[in-house]
Design a protein around this motif. Structure first.
Motif, PDB file in Angstrom:
ATOM      1  N   PRO A   1      41.245  46.900   1.892  1.00 23.07           N
ATOM      2  CA  PRO A   1      41.170  45.613   2.584  1.00 23.07           C
ATOM      3  C   PRO A   1      42.002  45.620   3.865  1.00 23.07           C
ATOM      4  CG  PRO A   1      41.648  45.296   0.258  1.00 23.07           C
ATOM      5  CD  PRO A   1      41.716  46.768   0.502  1.00 23.07           C
ATOM      6  N   VAL A   2      41.446  45.082   4.936  1.00 26.12           N
ATOM      7  CA  VAL A   2      42.224  44.834   6.146  1.00 26.12           C
ATOM      8  C   VAL A   2      42.426  43.328   6.218  1.00 26.12           C
ATOM      9  CG1 VAL A   2      42.298  44.969   8.664  1.00 26.12           C
ATOM     10  CG2 VAL A   2      41.341  46.864   7.342  1.00 26.12           C
ATOM     11  N   HIS A   3      43.694  42.915   6.214  1.00 31.81           N
ATOM     12  CA  HIS A   3      43.994  41.492   6.133  1.00 31.81           C
ATOM     13  C   HIS A   3      44.130  40.833   7.496  1.00 31.81           C
ATOM     14  CE1 HIS A   3      44.626  42.086   1.908  1.00 31.81           C
ATOM     15  NE2 HIS A   3      45.686  42.855   2.081  1.00 31.81           N
ATOM     16  N   LEU A   4      44.886  41.499   8.368  1.00 29.13           N
ATOM     17  CA  LEU A   4      45.296  40.850   9.608  1.00 29.13           C
ATOM     18  C   LEU A   4      45.386  41.879  10.719  1.00 29.13           C
ATOM     19  CD1 LEU A   4      48.215  39.077   7.793  1.00 29.13           C
ATOM     20  CD2 LEU A   4      46.462  37.772   8.995  1.00 29.13           C
ATOM     21  N   ILE A   5      45.306  41.391  11.954  1.00 31.54           N
ATOM     22  CA  ILE A   5      45.508  42.286  13.090  1.00 31.54           C
ATOM     23  C   ILE A   5      46.523  41.690  14.061  1.00 31.54           C
ATOM     24  CG2 ILE A   5      43.266  43.454  12.962  1.00 31.54           C
ATOM     25  CD1 ILE A   5      42.219  41.539  15.057  1.00 31.54           C
ATOM     26  N   GLY A   6      47.304  42.563  14.669  1.00 28.97           N
ATOM     27  CA  GLY A   6      48.294  42.147  15.655  1.00 28.97           C
ATOM     28  C   GLY A   6      47.749  42.403  17.049  1.00 28.97           C
ATOM     29  N   VAL A   7      47.739  41.357  17.873  1.00 25.55           N
ATOM     30  CA  VAL A   7      47.214  41.513  19.235  1.00 25.55           C
ATOM     31  C   VAL A   7      48.250  41.116  20.285  1.00 25.55           C
ATOM     32  CG1 VAL A   7      44.765  41.350  18.654  1.00 25.55           C
ATOM     33  CG2 VAL A   7      46.058  39.257  19.036  1.00 25.55           C
ATOM     34  N   GLY A   8      49.515  41.282  19.945  1.00 24.29           N
ATOM     35  CA  GLY A   8      50.577  40.971  20.901  1.00 24.29           C
ATOM     36  C   GLY A   8      51.897  40.838  20.179  1.00 24.29           C
ATOM     37  N   GLU A   9      52.972  40.712  20.971  1.00 23.03           N
ATOM     38  CA  GLU A   9      54.309  40.665  20.371  1.00 23.03           C
ATOM     39  C   GLU A   9      54.724  39.264  19.944  1.00 23.03           C
ATOM     40  OE1 GLU A   9      57.240  43.762  22.103  1.00 23.03           O
ATOM     41  OE2 GLU A   9      56.083  42.995  23.807  1.00 23.03           O
ATOM     42  N   GLY A  10      53.987  38.269  20.391  1.00 23.94           N
ATOM     43  CA  GLY A  10      54.372  36.880  20.153  1.00 23.94           C
ATOM     44  C   GLY A  10      54.145  36.431  18.716  1.00 23.94           C
ATOM     45  N   ILE A  11      54.763  35.317  18.397  1.00 25.91           N
ATOM     46  CA  ILE A  11      54.736  34.790  17.044  1.00 25.91           C
ATOM     47  C   ILE A  11      53.317  34.371  16.628  1.00 25.91           C
ATOM     48  CG2 ILE A  11      55.237  32.355  17.579  1.00 25.91           C
ATOM     49  CD1 ILE A  11      57.553  32.678  15.426  1.00 25.91           C
ATOM     50  N   ASP A  12      52.480  34.050  17.617  1.00 28.04           N
ATOM     51  CA  ASP A  12      51.098  33.618  17.310  1.00 28.04           C
ATOM     52  C   ASP A  12      50.097  34.754  17.393  1.00 28.04           C
ATOM     53  OD1 ASP A  12      51.998  30.993  17.178  1.00 28.04           O
ATOM     54  OD2 ASP A  12      51.803  30.762  19.347  1.00 28.04           O
ATOM     55  N   ASP A  13      50.583  35.955  17.589  1.00 29.14           N
ATOM     56  CA  ASP A  13      49.662  37.057  17.858  1.00 29.14           C
ATOM     57  C   ASP A  13      49.238  37.837  16.614  1.00 29.14           C
ATOM     58  OD1 ASP A  13      49.492  36.548  20.584  1.00 29.14           O
ATOM     59  OD2 ASP A  13      51.318  37.682  20.996  1.00 29.14           O
ATOM     60  N   LEU A  14      49.321  37.197  15.468  1.00 29.78           N
ATOM     61  CA  LEU A  14      48.807  37.810  14.249  1.00 29.78           C
ATOM     62  C   LEU A  14      47.564  37.024  13.863  1.00 29.78           C
ATOM     63  CD1 LEU A  14      49.633  40.011  12.143  1.00 29.78           C
ATOM     64  CD2 LEU A  14      50.618  38.165  10.796  1.00 29.78           C
ATOM     65  N   GLN A  15      46.443  37.719  13.762  1.00 28.61           N
ATOM     66  CA  GLN A  15      45.185  37.005  13.531  1.00 28.61           C
ATOM     67  C   GLN A  15      44.520  37.481  12.253  1.00 28.61           C
ATOM     68  OE1 GLN A  15      42.502  37.075  16.822  1.00 28.61           O
ATOM     69  NE2 GLN A  15      43.866  35.770  17.984  1.00 28.61           N
ATOM     70  N   PRO A  16      43.783  36.571  11.605  1.00 28.23           N
ATOM     71  CA  PRO A  16      42.983  37.016  10.466  1.00 28.23           C
ATOM     72  C   PRO A  16      41.969  38.048  10.954  1.00 28.23           C
ATOM     73  CG  PRO A  16      42.786  34.637  10.793  1.00 28.23           C
ATOM     74  CD  PRO A  16      43.601  35.157  11.927  1.00 28.23           C
TER      75      PRO A  16
END
Ligand code: GDP
Length: 299
Positions: free
Chosen positions: A272-287
């Motif tokens: 399973p891949v749960h989440l992806i990081g697209v930046g260093e910011g606190i909001d940059d973790l996406q489903p």
């Protein structure tokens, strides 16, 4: 969606330009399909998956003119089919609180940052979070986790650098229980170069946790840095053996042209891949959403 496409710009532009250049004013034949396969391999999608996608694109379309846009959407559909079965949200529910999440991954893979982002998301959902600073090997890791705890209002449990990681995990679970916390996130060391030592350490952490709650840890999540490309595959293999990984988070998908590696990992491991990081910011973790990701990387 905007953040996702922005984050994946570099992967997308390499695939998209390649496909446009290839299919502009050329018929679809064995030669162009071979070139398409090369483009996909260079985008880190993996040899087998690339071959399969090229074959699917060619089916019934030989010797016909084909619009690059149509190729892009065919490729995206094939990628989506690979990713769909593994796109799984991380759900923090358990019979007995807290949900125990063990985070593993090599140093620099974005483990601590991901823990911080997760703590923020959970806080926004009204959940109470305890962080356990189990990477006792690096003083900086403990400090960094403290900063995230401050920022997100999570409770932190730590000991001095060099302390026993299993002891920190034990304290973390005890604290989470005492406080009635919803989620305990345990950070761990990422010294894959000392594999035997790391394995012994992680095994001990799990043993200590299980003694208190046989159902825990409820998830063992591996963070993978997308920029390392094919090396991510060997990290998955190693950590599956060392820690019994149950799911993945891929970080740093922004600023790399190597986002395709997620497709290769999906095809090879089916984790399973749960989440992806697209930046260093606190909001940059996406489903992680298969369709959006597939469309975003093809451009
Ligand atoms: P750890 O050693 O695995 O705990 O890694 P860290 O969480 O300290 O992350 C290493 C570096 O990568 C830090 O500078 C982070 O800000 C950065 N980082 C983590 N996730 C992302 C991401 O999704 N995108 C980008 N661009 N940087 C990230």
């Amino acid at each position: 969606w905007k953040r996702l496409t922005q984050g994946l710009t570099r992967t997308a532009s390499s695939l998209s330009t390649g496909i446009t250049d290839l299919f502009t004013k050329r018929k679809l034949d064995a030669g162009t399909l071979e070139d398409l396969e090369d483009i996909l391999i260079r985008a880190d999608l993996g040899v087998e998956t690339s071959a399969r996608i090229a074959e699917a694109v060619g089916k019934g379309r030989y010797e016909k003119d084909i619009d690059p846009e149509e190729v892009r959407s065919l490729v995206a559909a094939e990628i989506e089919a690979v990713l769909k079965p593994i796109a799984t949200p991380l759900v923090f529910t358990t019979d007995t609180k807290p949900f125990v999440l063990l985070m593993v991954g090599v140093n620099g893979s974005g483990k601590t940052t991901t823990i911080g982002k997760l703590a923020a998301t959970l806080r926004d959902e009204g959940k109470k979070v305890v962080l356990a600073a189990g990477d006792t090997f690096r003083a900086a890791a403990i400090e960094q986790l403290k900063v995230w705890a401050d920022r997100t209002g999570a409770t932190i449990v730590s000991r001095e650098p060099g302390a026993d990681a299993a002891g920190v995990a034990f304290d973390g679970l005890a604290k989470a229980r005492a406080d009635g916390a919803d989620v305990l996130i345990i950070d761990t060391a990422g010294r894959l170069q000392n594999r035997a030592e790391l394995m012994a350490e992680l095994e001990k952490v799990v043993r200590v946790i299980k003694k208190q709650d046989p159902a825990a840890p409820h998830a063992v999540v591996l963070t993978l840095d997308a920029t390392v490309g094919q090396n991510a595959l060997s990290q998955v293999e190693a950590f599956r053996r060392v820690a019994g990984v149950t799911g993945l988070v891929m970080t740093k998908l922004d600023g790399t042209a190597r986002g395709g590696i997620l497709v290769a990992i999906a095809a090879k491991h089916g984790l399973p891949v749960h989440l992806i990081g697209v930046g260093e910011g606190i909001d940059d973790l996406q489903p992680f959403a298969a369709r959006d990701f597939a469309r975003a990387i093809v451009g």
